[in-house]
Design a protein around this motif. Structure first.
Motif, PDB file in Angstrom:
ATOM      1  N   PHE A  95       5.302  -0.403  46.559  1.00  0.00           N
ATOM      2  CA  PHE A  95       4.402  -1.472  46.627  1.00  0.00           C
ATOM      3  C   PHE A  95       3.030  -1.473  46.047  1.00  0.00           C
ATOM      4  CE2 PHE A  95       6.960  -1.086  50.414  1.00  0.00           C
ATOM      5  CZ  PHE A  95       7.419  -2.453  50.645  1.00  0.00           C
ATOM      6  N   ILE A  96       2.789  -0.505  45.240  1.00  0.00           N
ATOM      7  CA  ILE A  96       1.502  -0.283  44.500  1.00  0.00           C
ATOM      8  C   ILE A  96       1.952  -0.456  42.996  1.00  0.00           C
ATOM      9  CG2 ILE A  96      -0.257   1.405  43.710  1.00  0.00           C
ATOM     10  CD1 ILE A  96       0.322   3.048  46.248  1.00  0.00           C
ATOM     11  N   TYR A  97       1.369  -1.719  42.378  1.00  0.00           N
ATOM     12  CA  TYR A  97       1.831  -1.848  40.891  1.00  0.00           C
ATOM     13  C   TYR A  97       1.700  -0.827  39.917  1.00  0.00           C
ATOM     14  CZ  TYR A  97       2.767  -4.945  36.909  1.00  0.00           C
ATOM     15  OH  TYR A  97       3.603  -5.281  35.831  1.00  0.00           O
ATOM     16  N   GLY A  98       2.661  -0.468  39.317  1.00  0.00           N
ATOM     17  CA  GLY A  98       2.312   0.596  37.945  1.00  0.00           C
ATOM     18  C   GLY A  98       2.804   2.063  38.550  1.00  0.00           C
ATOM     19  N   THR A  99       3.402   1.962  39.781  1.00  0.00           N
ATOM     20  CA  THR A  99       3.768   3.455  40.132  1.00  0.00           C
ATOM     21  C   THR A  99       5.415   3.732  40.174  1.00  0.00           C
ATOM     22  OG1 THR A  99       3.527   2.947  42.257  1.00  0.00           O
ATOM     23  CG2 THR A  99       1.655   3.823  41.469  1.00  0.00           C
ATOM     24  N   ARG A 100       6.170   2.393  39.781  1.00  0.00           N
ATOM     25  CA  ARG A 100       7.498   2.424  40.286  1.00  0.00           C
ATOM     26  C   ARG A 100       8.294   3.514  39.536  1.00  0.00           C
ATOM     27  NH1 ARG A 100      11.836  -1.423  39.571  1.00  0.00           N
ATOM     28  NH2 ARG A 100      11.119  -1.947  37.715  1.00  0.00           N
ATOM     29  N   THR A 101       7.776   3.507  38.067  1.00  0.00           N
ATOM     30  CA  THR A 101       8.666   4.750  37.382  1.00  0.00           C
ATOM     31  C   THR A 101       8.035   5.918  37.544  1.00  0.00           C
ATOM     32  OG1 THR A 101       9.205   2.998  35.812  1.00  0.00           O
ATOM     33  CG2 THR A 101       9.369   5.097  34.907  1.00  0.00           C
ATOM     34  N   ILE A 102       6.586   6.194  37.396  1.00  0.00           N
ATOM     35  CA  ILE A 102       6.136   7.335  37.414  1.00  0.00           C
ATOM     36  C   ILE A 102       6.034   8.201  38.779  1.00  0.00           C
ATOM     37  CG2 ILE A 102       3.636   6.854  37.810  1.00  0.00           C
ATOM     38  CD1 ILE A 102       3.147   8.591  35.180  1.00  0.00           C
ATOM     39  N   ALA A 103       6.037   7.543  39.863  1.00  0.00           N
ATOM     40  CA  ALA A 103       6.065   8.179  41.124  1.00  0.00           C
ATOM     41  C   ALA A 103       7.385   8.936  41.471  1.00  0.00           C
ATOM     42  CB  ALA A 103       5.757   7.379  42.318  1.00  0.00           C
ATOM     43  N   PRO A 104       8.363   8.530  41.400  1.00  0.00           N
ATOM     44  CA  PRO A 104       9.493   9.178  41.571  1.00  0.00           C
ATOM     45  C   PRO A 104       9.834  10.526  40.649  1.00  0.00           C
ATOM     46  CG  PRO A 104      10.289   7.378  40.911  1.00  0.00           C
ATOM     47  CD  PRO A 104       8.963   7.074  40.957  1.00  0.00           C
ATOM     48  N   PHE A 105       9.313  10.340  39.457  1.00  0.00           N
ATOM     49  CA  PHE A 105       9.352  11.369  38.483  1.00  0.00           C
ATOM     50  C   PHE A 105       8.522  12.436  38.702  1.00  0.00           C
ATOM     51  CE2 PHE A 105       8.254  13.325  34.164  1.00  0.00           C
ATOM     52  CZ  PHE A 105       9.608  13.329  33.768  1.00  0.00           C
ATOM     53  N   LEU A 106       7.368  12.143  39.313  1.00  0.00           N
ATOM     54  CA  LEU A 106       6.397  12.942  39.797  1.00  0.00           C
ATOM     55  C   LEU A 106       6.996  13.844  41.161  1.00  0.00           C
ATOM     56  CD1 LEU A 106       2.746  11.330  39.333  1.00  0.00           C
ATOM     57  CD2 LEU A 106       3.925  13.065  37.968  1.00  0.00           C
ATOM     58  N   PHE A 107       7.525  13.144  42.067  1.00  0.00           N
ATOM     59  CA  PHE A 107       8.021  13.619  43.103  1.00  0.00           C
ATOM     60  C   PHE A 107       9.384  14.669  42.801  1.00  0.00           C
ATOM     61  CE2 PHE A 107       6.662   9.909  45.562  1.00  0.00           C
ATOM     62  CZ  PHE A 107       5.731  10.851  46.457  1.00  0.00           C
ATOM     63  N   GLY A 108       9.946  14.433  41.797  1.00  0.00           N
ATOM     64  CA  GLY A 108      10.988  15.491  40.956  1.00  0.00           C
ATOM     65  C   GLY A 108      10.354  16.553  40.405  1.00  0.00           C
ATOM     66  N   LEU A 109       9.215  16.447  39.717  1.00  0.00           N
ATOM     67  CA  LEU A 109       8.530  17.295  39.230  1.00  0.00           C
ATOM     68  C   LEU A 109       7.987  18.320  40.185  1.00  0.00           C
ATOM     69  CD1 LEU A 109       6.368  16.017  36.019  1.00  0.00           C
ATOM     70  CD2 LEU A 109       8.261  17.616  36.089  1.00  0.00           C
ATOM     71  N   SER A 110       7.522  17.730  41.217  1.00  0.00           N
ATOM     72  CA  SER A 110       6.755  18.618  42.291  1.00  0.00           C
ATOM     73  C   SER A 110       8.010  19.210  43.176  1.00  0.00           C
ATOM     74  CB  SER A 110       5.959  17.671  43.361  1.00  0.00           C
ATOM     75  OG  SER A 110       7.025  16.785  43.977  1.00  0.00           O
ATOM     76  N   GLU A 111       9.039  19.166  42.854  1.00  0.00           N
ATOM     77  CA  GLU A 111      10.331  19.848  43.554  1.00  0.00           C
ATOM     78  C   GLU A 111      10.327  19.581  45.045  1.00  0.00           C
ATOM     79  OE1 GLU A 111      11.105  23.806  42.451  1.00  0.00           O
ATOM     80  OE2 GLU A 111      10.640  23.336  40.286  1.00  0.00           O
ATOM     81  N   SER A 112       9.884  17.990  45.395  1.00  0.00           N
ATOM     82  CA  SER A 112      10.179  17.752  46.836  1.00  0.00           C
ATOM     83  C   SER A 112      11.564  17.838  47.103  1.00  0.00           C
ATOM     84  CB  SER A 112       9.907  16.249  46.835  1.00  0.00           C
ATOM     85  OG  SER A 112       8.308  16.211  46.693  1.00  0.00           O
ATOM     86  N   ALA A 113      11.934  18.365  48.349  1.00  0.00           N
ATOM     87  CA  ALA A 113      13.426  18.340  48.703  1.00  0.00           C
ATOM     88  C   ALA A 113      14.272  17.190  48.299  1.00  0.00           C
ATOM     89  CB  ALA A 113      13.319  18.762  50.262  1.00  0.00           C
ATOM     90  N   PRO A 114      15.425  17.240  47.543  1.00  0.00           N
ATOM     91  CA  PRO A 114      16.112  16.115  47.141  1.00  0.00           C
ATOM     92  C   PRO A 114      16.735  15.314  48.516  1.00  0.00           C
ATOM     93  CG  PRO A 114      16.946  18.155  45.943  1.00  0.00           C
ATOM     94  CD  PRO A 114      15.942  18.489  47.004  1.00  0.00           C
ATOM     95  N   ARG A 115      17.146  15.998  49.508  1.00  0.00           N
ATOM     96  CA  ARG A 115      17.618  15.286  50.628  1.00  0.00           C
ATOM     97  C   ARG A 115      16.422  14.366  51.162  1.00  0.00           C
ATOM     98  NH1 ARG A 115      21.060  18.850  54.434  1.00  0.00           N
ATOM     99  NH2 ARG A 115      22.841  18.228  52.760  1.00  0.00           N
TER     100      ARG A 115
END
Length: 171
Positions: A95-115
């Motif tokens: 819901f925050i314009y401009g974060t749709r691509t980069i946010a999930p990428f950053l969550f992956g980099l941060s090693e948030s639990a996949p499940r």
């Protein structure tokens, strides 16, 4: 429109999700598409898009961010915000314009639990598609109330929504 409209939604959600979904909701109100499949297909596209960028982040491709100073600055801001509100961030970043691509990428980099990410991604994608799908549908209803002989003006309305979206992108 009925034959290729749903495929266009699936592809379009990968390109410019909000605009595509608002226009699809508008087309559903006008009777060219059905709202339930519009929301379902957009949900599938939004979910898969996010999972793809999360997986790319899990692969550790940090140079995707590092090689672009503007992207790096955005990533630093998003990371700071998301680290203090991770659960809400995983659901609501769409819901925050401009974060749709980069946010999930950053969550992956941060090693948030996949499940956990997948579960919250399902919730976020569902909320996002319902919200924007109904916004588009409601927009169609408002246009119908305000504009006589709406059928003659549909192409101009679609062009206006696309132009408005493009201006926001440029801004």
């Amino acid at each position: 429109m009925m034959h290729y409209g749903y495929l266009a939604i699936l592809v379009g959600v990968f390109l410019e999700g909000e605009t595509v979904l608002i226009l699809a909701g508008f087309m559903a109100h006008r009777g060219y598409l059905n709202l339930a499949p519009v929301i379902f297909i957009a949900f599938i596209g939004a979910f898969l898009y996010t999972q793809l960028f999360y997986i790319l982040g899990r692969k550790g491709e940090a140079e995707f961010i590092e090689r672009n100073p503007s992207r790096k600055l955005r990533a630093d801001r998003i990371s700071a915000l998301m680290s203090s509100h991770e659960t809400l961030g995983m659901i609501g970043y769409r819901f925050i314009y401009g974060t749709r691509t980069i946010a999930p990428f950053l969550f992956g980099l941060s090693e948030s639990a996949p499940r956990r990410f997948t579960y919250l991604n399902l919730i976020g994608a569902l909320l996002w598609t319902i919200t924007y799908g109904f916004l588009g549908y409601s927009f169609g209803h408002i246009c119908e109330i305000l504009i006589e002989d709406l059928e003659k003006h549909e192409i101009w309305i679609v062009a206006g929504v696309i132009s408005f979206s493009f201006m926001i992108f440029l801004f």
